[in-house]
Design an enzyme around this catalytic site. Structure first.
Site, PDB file in Angstrom:
ATOM      1  CG  ASP A  19      -2.036   0.989   1.122  1.00  0.00           C
ATOM      2  OD1 ASP A  19      -2.402   1.374  -0.010  1.00  0.00           O
ATOM      3  OD2 ASP A  19      -2.559   1.403   2.181  1.00  0.00           O
ATOM      4  N   GLY A  20       0.279   2.330  -0.520  1.00  0.00           N
ATOM      5  CA  GLY A  20       0.933   3.641  -0.472  1.00  0.00           C
ATOM      6  C   GLY A  20       1.414   4.160  -1.813  1.00  0.00           C
ATOM      7  CG  ASN A  21       1.638   1.578  -5.197  1.00  0.00           C
ATOM      8  OD1 ASN A  21       2.564   1.363  -4.434  1.00  0.00           O
ATOM      9  ND2 ASN A  21       1.102   0.628  -5.964  1.00  0.00           N
ATOM     10  CD1 TRP A  24       7.023   6.668  -2.837  1.00  0.00           C
ATOM     11  CD2 TRP A  24       6.384   6.858  -4.991  1.00  0.00           C
ATOM     12  NE1 TRP A  24       8.160   6.650  -3.616  1.00  0.00           N
ATOM     13  CE2 TRP A  24       7.794   6.765  -4.939  1.00  0.00           C
ATOM     14  CE3 TRP A  24       5.759   6.978  -6.226  1.00  0.00           C
ATOM     15  CZ2 TRP A  24       8.586   6.789  -6.086  1.00  0.00           C
ATOM     16  CZ3 TRP A  24       6.545   7.010  -7.365  1.00  0.00           C
ATOM     17  CH2 TRP A  24       7.947   6.925  -7.299  1.00  0.00           C
ATOM     18  CD  GLU A  66     -13.459  -5.000  -0.665  1.00  0.00           C
ATOM     19  OE1 GLU A  66     -12.257  -5.351  -0.767  1.00  0.00           O
ATOM     20  OE2 GLU A  66     -14.357  -5.807  -0.333  1.00  0.00           O
ATOM     21  CG  ASN A  67      -8.126  -1.963  -4.754  1.00  0.00           C
ATOM     22  OD1 ASN A  67      -7.162  -2.711  -4.587  1.00  0.00           O
ATOM     23  ND2 ASN A  67      -8.392  -0.976  -3.898  1.00  0.00           N
ATOM     24  CB  SER A 195      -7.517  -3.514   3.371  1.00  0.00           C
ATOM     25  OG  SER A 195      -7.278  -2.278   3.992  1.00  0.00           O
ATOM     26  CD  GLU A 206       4.373 -12.995  15.580  1.00  0.00           C
ATOM     27  OE1 GLU A 206       4.426 -11.833  16.027  1.00  0.00           O
ATOM     28  OE2 GLU A 206       3.908 -13.957  16.216  1.00  0.00           O
TER      29      GLU A 206
HETATM   30  C1  IPE Z   1      -5.385  -2.685   0.013  1.00  0.00           C
HETATM   31  O1  IPE Z   1      -5.088  -1.344  -0.124  1.00  0.00           O
HETATM   32  C2  IPE Z   1      -5.393  -3.343  -1.329  1.00  0.00           C
HETATM   33  C3  IPE Z   1      -4.094  -3.448  -1.999  1.00  0.00           C
HETATM   34  C4  IPE Z   1      -2.957  -3.032  -1.549  1.00  0.00           C
HETATM   35  C5  IPE Z   1      -4.134  -4.106  -3.274  1.00  0.00           C
HETATM   36  P1  IPE Z   1      -6.239  -0.252  -0.202  1.00  0.00           P
HETATM   37  O2  IPE Z   1      -5.552   1.048  -0.407  1.00  0.00           O
HETATM   38  O3  IPE Z   1      -7.258  -0.612  -1.211  1.00  0.00           O
HETATM   39  O4  IPE Z   1      -6.893  -0.341   1.236  1.00  0.00           O
HETATM   40  P2  IPE Z   1      -7.827   0.714   1.994  1.00  0.00           P
HETATM   41  O5  IPE Z   1      -8.919   1.086   1.058  1.00  0.00           O
HETATM   42  O6  IPE Z   1      -6.982   1.908   2.323  1.00  0.00           O
HETATM   43  O7  IPE Z   1      -8.278   0.006   3.228  1.00  0.00           O
HETATM   44  C1  IPE Z   2      -1.857   0.230  -3.266  1.00  0.00           C
HETATM   45  O1  IPE Z   2      -1.601   1.591  -3.303  1.00  0.00           O
HETATM   46  C2  IPE Z   2      -2.083  -0.345  -4.640  1.00  0.00           C
HETATM   47  C3  IPE Z   2      -3.487  -0.691  -4.942  1.00  0.00           C
HETATM   48  C4  IPE Z   2      -4.464  -0.660  -4.078  1.00  0.00           C
HETATM   49  C5  IPE Z   2      -3.779  -1.104  -6.289  1.00  0.00           C
HETATM   50  P1  IPE Z   2      -2.766   2.651  -3.233  1.00  0.00           P
HETATM   51  O2  IPE Z   2      -3.184   2.996  -4.619  1.00  0.00           O
HETATM   52  O3  IPE Z   2      -3.855   2.210  -2.348  1.00  0.00           O
HETATM   53  O4  IPE Z   2      -2.007   3.880  -2.598  1.00  0.00           O
HETATM   54  P2  IPE Z   2      -2.594   4.925  -1.551  1.00  0.00           P
HETATM   55  O5  IPE Z   2      -3.098   4.145  -0.388  1.00  0.00           O
HETATM   56  O6  IPE Z   2      -3.689   5.676  -2.247  1.00  0.00           O
HETATM   57  O7  IPE Z   2      -1.436   5.791  -1.216  1.00  0.00           O
HETATM   58 MG    MG Z   3      -4.186   2.425  -0.362  1.00  0.00          MG
END
Ligand code: IPE
Ligand code: IPE
Ligand code: MG
Length: 245
Positions: A19-21, A24, A66-67, A195, A206
């Protein structure tokens, strides 16, 4: 996997919420898609490194059920990225001894991505160094519901007596049927939630929550997670004394 080990060296199975793309990318004035592209590159390097370290199972959360609710443009961009990198990296995955599989409801993915996935899974099926499972269109609740439906259908047909349903049987109907439970569960990007990822399977994993955004998650970050894991005492409900003695 049964709760037998208490002395940790390397985990057998690491599961990661990458997560965090998006954040970033935003911090750098880039598009979210650029964040995802850098995220794929980070994932490829962690796959290589985990293989070098001798970790047999790595499961990566790439796209949740959910994405699909994200803006259309982001979803199609992600599908294109996936398609592109599957094609580009296939040879490299084979060379690194990777065996690639997926979990999740991939029937929802575009045909082109499904074809590319089927091709890479087939071509890497003899990889013996590391099993990499990519969670795509994956949601734990969806997985549990699908497993329950399959079991109920068998019971209805008289092929299964409800008395036979136990944890071992149930696990055989999950998408992760061929995988041991994760030992180490990593989430990058600073959030502190599951999530909908592997809710059943992480019962005794862990947890390692990292503030680092996924595109910046490096080999050194994985080393830190592994060092922390090695310091943990896994008790599986027992007392400390039982575990040590
Ligand atoms: C979880 O990240 C799904 C993936 C990393 C593929 P999300 O960014 O979708 O999670 P939430 O919505 O913040 O809980
Ligand atoms: C995780 O990064 C990748 C996917 C869920 C596909 P995010 O796209 O959720 O990155 P943030 O949480 O918005 O920073
Ligand atoms: Mg995210």
């Amino acid at each position: 996997m049964s709760a037998q080990t208490s002395c940790n060296t390397l985990p057998s199975h690491i599961a990661i919420i990458m997560d965090g793309n998006g954040r970033w990318a935003k911090a750098r004035g880039l598009s979210r898609l650029e964040g995802h592209r850098s995220g794929v590159k980070a994932a490829l390097d962690i796959v290589r490194y985990a293989g070098e370290l001798g970790i047999p199972y790595l499961t990566l959360y790439a796209f949740s059920s959910e994405n699909w609710n994200r803006p259309h443009e982001e979803v199609t961009g992600l599908m294109h990225l996936l398609h592109f990198y599957l094609r580009q990296e296939c040879k490299e995955l084979i060379a690194n001894g990777v065996s690639l599989r997926t979990i999740g409801d991939i029937s929802k993915l575009p045909h082109s991505v499904r074809d590319a996935l089927a091709d890479v899974c087939e071509k890497t099926k003899n990889g013996t160094r590391i099993r990499v499972t990519v969670a795509l269109s994956y949601g734990s609740r969806d997985e549990i519901v699908r497993a329950t439906r399959k079991i109920a259908q068998l019971a209805l047909l008289g092929k299964l007596n409800p008395e036979q349903i136990d944890e071992a049987l149930f696990q055989n109907y999950l998408d992760t049927q061929c995988l041991p439970d994760p030992d180490l569960f990593i989430r990058t990007g600073g959030e502190k939630r599951l999530s909908n990822f592997l809710l059943y399977q992480v019962s005794y994993a862990e947890l390692y929550l990292s503030e680092t955004a996924w595109p910046d998650f490096s080999r050194a970050d994985l080393d830190s997670a592994l060092a922390e894991f090695a310091r943990r005492q896994r008790r599986f409900g027992r007392t400390s004394e039982q575990v040590v003695g």
